[in-house]
Structure formats: C-alpha cells, structure tokens
Enzyme design. Structure first.
Site, PDB file in Angstrom:
ATOM      1  N   LYS A 163      -4.421 -13.864  -6.081  1.00 27.49           N
ATOM      2  CA  LYS A 163      -3.618 -13.430  -4.650  1.00 27.49           C
ATOM      3  C   LYS A 163      -4.526 -15.300  -3.612  1.00 27.49           C
ATOM      4  O   LYS A 163      -5.698 -15.204  -3.450  1.00 27.49           O
ATOM      5  CB  LYS A 163      -3.244 -12.797  -3.319  1.00 27.49           C
ATOM      6  CG  LYS A 163      -2.767 -10.779  -4.265  1.00 27.49           C
ATOM      7  CD  LYS A 163      -2.456 -11.193  -4.471  1.00 27.49           C
ATOM      8  CE  LYS A 163      -1.341  -9.688  -4.436  1.00 27.49           C
ATOM      9  NZ  LYS A 163       0.661  -9.805  -4.958  1.00 27.49           N
ATOM     10  N   ASP A 193      -0.771 -15.486  -7.403  1.00 33.82           N
ATOM     11  CA  ASP A 193       0.244 -15.404  -6.611  1.00 33.82           C
ATOM     12  C   ASP A 193       0.441 -15.653  -5.596  1.00 33.82           C
ATOM     13  O   ASP A 193      -0.996 -14.963  -4.899  1.00 33.82           O
ATOM     14  CB  ASP A 193       0.640 -13.971  -6.697  1.00 33.82           C
ATOM     15  CG  ASP A 193       2.042 -12.620  -5.588  1.00 33.82           C
ATOM     16  OD1 ASP A 193       2.483 -13.683  -5.677  1.00 33.82           O
ATOM     17  OD2 ASP A 193       1.611 -11.918  -5.937  1.00 33.82           O
ATOM     18  N   GLU A 219       3.074 -17.135  -9.009  1.00 32.92           N
ATOM     19  CA  GLU A 219       4.166 -16.247  -8.564  1.00 32.92           C
ATOM     20  C   GLU A 219       5.209 -16.584  -7.384  1.00 32.92           C
ATOM     21  O   GLU A 219       3.656 -17.037  -6.620  1.00 32.92           O
ATOM     22  CB  GLU A 219       3.354 -15.125  -8.620  1.00 32.92           C
ATOM     23  CG  GLU A 219       5.028 -13.466  -8.329  1.00 32.92           C
ATOM     24  CD  GLU A 219       4.247 -12.341  -8.980  1.00 32.92           C
ATOM     25  OE1 GLU A 219       4.760 -11.192  -8.241  1.00 32.92           O
ATOM     26  OE2 GLU A 219       2.851 -12.424  -9.581  1.00 32.92           O
ATOM     27  N   ASP A 244       9.302 -12.713  -7.214  1.00 37.48           N
ATOM     28  CA  ASP A 244       9.318 -11.746  -7.066  1.00 37.48           C
ATOM     29  C   ASP A 244      10.359 -11.370  -5.479  1.00 37.48           C
ATOM     30  O   ASP A 244      11.362 -10.843  -5.369  1.00 37.48           O
ATOM     31  CB  ASP A 244       7.519 -11.396  -6.383  1.00 37.48           C
ATOM     32  CG  ASP A 244       7.370  -9.972  -6.154  1.00 37.48           C
ATOM     33  OD1 ASP A 244       8.239  -8.749  -6.204  1.00 37.48           O
ATOM     34  OD2 ASP A 244       6.112  -9.870  -5.156  1.00 37.48           O
ATOM     35  N   LYS A 268      10.376  -4.742  -8.529  1.00 35.23           N
ATOM     36  CA  LYS A 268       9.367  -3.727  -7.934  1.00 35.23           C
ATOM     37  C   LYS A 268      10.773  -3.149  -7.749  1.00 35.23           C
ATOM     38  O   LYS A 268      11.444  -3.271  -6.860  1.00 35.23           O
ATOM     39  CB  LYS A 268       9.278  -4.467  -6.084  1.00 35.23           C
ATOM     40  CG  LYS A 268       7.136  -5.246  -6.688  1.00 35.23           C
ATOM     41  CD  LYS A 268       7.401  -5.891  -6.134  1.00 35.23           C
ATOM     42  CE  LYS A 268       5.527  -6.749  -6.284  1.00 35.23           C
ATOM     43  NZ  LYS A 268       4.960  -7.044  -4.597  1.00 35.23           N
TER      44      LYS A 268
END
Length: 371
Positions: A163, A193, A219, A244, A268
């Site tokens: 992250k 991400d 991402e 995402d 998701k």
C-alpha cells in the site's frame, strides 16, 4: 421453499495490527453479519463490510438499510430467485452495494446448502486448481515494509502487494517500492496499490522511477472518477494499470472500457453488491479482454469464502486477495490456509462453520425479522 427469518448482527473484528492505506487507518473492521433461515430450517450466512470512502456507506447506515429496506424484501421469497430479489433491492434503494452483498451472499450460501453442493459448483465448477493468495503490506516506513516483505517471502508467499499513496510527493513511495523489491526475491511478484492516493504527476513520476522494480501492476493510481488521468497514465507509461474504486457496477466498467483506462479489474463483492452482480462484471471484462481479480475489504470468513468460491470458478479471474481472516485475532469462522494457498472447503454452500456464540457475545447491535 421460502425464507422465513432474517437476523442481522453488527460486530467489530479486531485486527492483529493497524491496517494503513492512503485514506484511512483501521484498528478493527466493523462488519454486519446476516443470517437467513428457510421454512425447512436451512440457514445461509452473509456479510457486509461497508467503507464510507469507497461505497459511501457506514457501518450504522448499512445496518439500518438492511433492517428497514432489504431484509423485509426477502421474507417469503425463494432463495433461488436471485435475479428477482436483486431487482427488488435495486428498485427499493439506489446503490448501497455492501448492504445488498449481505443479502446476496446469504442467498448463495442457502442455494449451496439446499442443493448439497459447494458454492463453486453452482458458479461453474473449478476453473483453477488452487487459490494462491498474496500478502498485503500496509503503509509504513520503507524499512519496515521491506522487513515485512522479506519475512513474508521467507514464509513462502509468492505474491506481495504493498500500500502506498500517503501524499507528500513521490519520493517516499518510490523508496517504499524500491525497498520492498530489494528485500524480496526476483521470482516474487510485486504489486502496488495507491488507493487513489496519487495525482497525475505523482503517479507518472513514481511509475517511471520504479520501472526497474518489476511491478506486476499499479492499482487505482488516482481518484476513482478521473478516468481521463488513469487512461493517460496507462498510455504514457510502461505499466499495467488495475482499477478498483473506479468500478462498482456494470456501467462504471463500460466507462472504463470506453476510455481505455485499465488493463485489469479488481472486483469486490462489497462494491458490486454481491456475487450475482460480480458475475456480470466478470463477463463484461472477459468480453473486453480484461483480466480480473477478486479483491477484499478485509472481510471475515464469510465474505472471504464467498469471494474464494467465485475466484476459483471463473477463468477470467486470474488473482485474488482473500486474506481477511489472516489479519484478525478472532473471526466468526475458520478459513484454512496452507502457506499462501487457501484451501476451499467442499462442504455445501460457503462451507463456513459460523461461530454463532461468538457473534452473539460480541454483537454491538442486533435485530430479527420473521413471518
């Protein structure tokens, strides 16, 4: 066969350590568990994990939506009427995807239990021999993230996701990516991400300056709605781009495809509204030649296994992040991992033995509706 009772529980699951991403820090995960029971006494379990930064839902608002709007709609319905139930939910309330996911997942659990089949069989059977999970490293100093990465690779993980996107310019994130890449083996796949944490300049700078770090994909580099910038990043850099937060529903995905904004899609269940609409996203992505991942909002065993069954049943779904249960000190059920491989149960439905005693002992709020 009809649904006669709906129970709704709000609980908090404690994390082993704070989970830090670009827009928030989580010390625990607030989830909502749904329990649907049929007139024959068969029980299906579902889960909602709302994120106000992503779905616009809070823990409290989602509980109220399920209690007052969605749960009454399924009472008296056949669990197999999945399309009709989604139509009713969508007509009753706009969006609210994680609330709808809590109903959807429980319906699929019921369908599997009624037919005596593990859920993946109802979704098309196994398209992959196994589910290899990554390990996710939340935002810390470059040194701390490198230490975590080395430890995870030593433990047998073949895929590491980090992250980034904390702001303050590109240099810190460049150092994070470099530090982790240097700490892990060349064979280990590295994914990055930003969770919308970069602007256009920062994204292009970080991607160009880490070109030699063998990042498999970057991402959600910038804010979700800015498809023009995401498309420019994809067009002007070497990188593969995954979206995402930009995609919740089919129309969002069509917009991404029209803008040529991404190579990959992170689906998701909490963004899509459950398994049924997630299947539509996977089909659209497949038609566009866009590989998919089933991501996680750090769900419990219930949501994790729902995503796992979907992941193994579709060829176009190439990766997954079914890692939530690894991050909790206590969960509502058990998910079995052998190293970095999630062992999908062959029991009917989701295959999770839910600890009802734990849920009831730790509930913050609860209600029941019945006919």
């Amino acid at each position: 066969m009809e649904i006669q009772k709906v129970d709704i529980y709000g609980i908090r699951l404690p994390l082993k350590e704070p989970f830090i991403i670009s827009y928030d820090t989580f010390d625990h995960m607030p989830i909502i568990v749904t329990r649907l029971e049929t007139d024959e006494g068969i029980v299906g379990w579902g889960e909602s994990l709302p994120d106000p930064h992503v779905t616009g839902e809070t823990w409290e608002s989602t509980y109220q939506v399920i209690r007052n709007e969605l749960a009454p709609l399924v009472l008296g319905e056949n669990p197999f009427s999945i399309d009709y139930i989604h139509k009713k939910m969508n007509e009753r309330i706009y969006a609210a995807p994680s609330a709808k996911a809590a109903i959807d997942i429980a319906l699929y659990d019921l369908m599997g239990k009624i037919t005596g089949q593990p859920l993946y069989q109802l979704l098309g059977g196994k398209a992959h021999p196994e589910l290899v999970t990554p390990q996710v490293i939340s935002m810390k100093s470059p040194e701390a993230m490198a230490k975590d990465g080395a430890a995870f690779v030593k433990a047998g993980y073949r895929n590491i996701k980090i992250k980034v996107g904390s702001g303050g310019g590109p240099s810190l994130d460049i150092n994070r990516i470099r530090a982790v890449r240097e700490a892990i083996s060349e064979e280990t796949k590295l994914r990055v991400d930003a969770n919308q944490g970069w602007d256009l300049f920062t994204a292009i700078t970080v991607i160009n300056e880490t070109k030699d770090c063998q990042v498999e994909w970057y991402e959600q580099p910038v804010i979700a709605h800015d498809l023009k910038s995401i498309a420019e990043i994809r067009r002007t850099t070497h990188a593969k781009i995954m979206v995402d937060e930009s995609v919740h529903n089919s129309q969002d995905l069509l917009n991404v495809i029209e803008h040529r904004a991404a190579d990959l899609l992170n689906i998701k269940l909490m963004k899509a509204g459950g398994i049924y609409p997630a299947l539509a996203l996977a089909s659209i992505a497949e038609a566009a030649g866009m590989s998919c991942q089933i991501g996680s909002m750090v769900e419990s065993a219930i949501g994790t296994l729902a995503g796992a069954h979907l992941s193994i049943a579709k060829t176009i779904i190439k990766s997954n992040e079914m890692i939530g249960p690894k991050m909790f000190t206590k969960d509502v059920g058990e998910v079995v991992y052998h190293g970095d491989v999630l062992k999908l149960p062959d029991k009917p439905g989701l295959g999770v033995d839910v600890d009802e005693y734990f849920i009831k002992e730790n509930q913050i709020f609860q209600c029941s509706l019945s006919i």
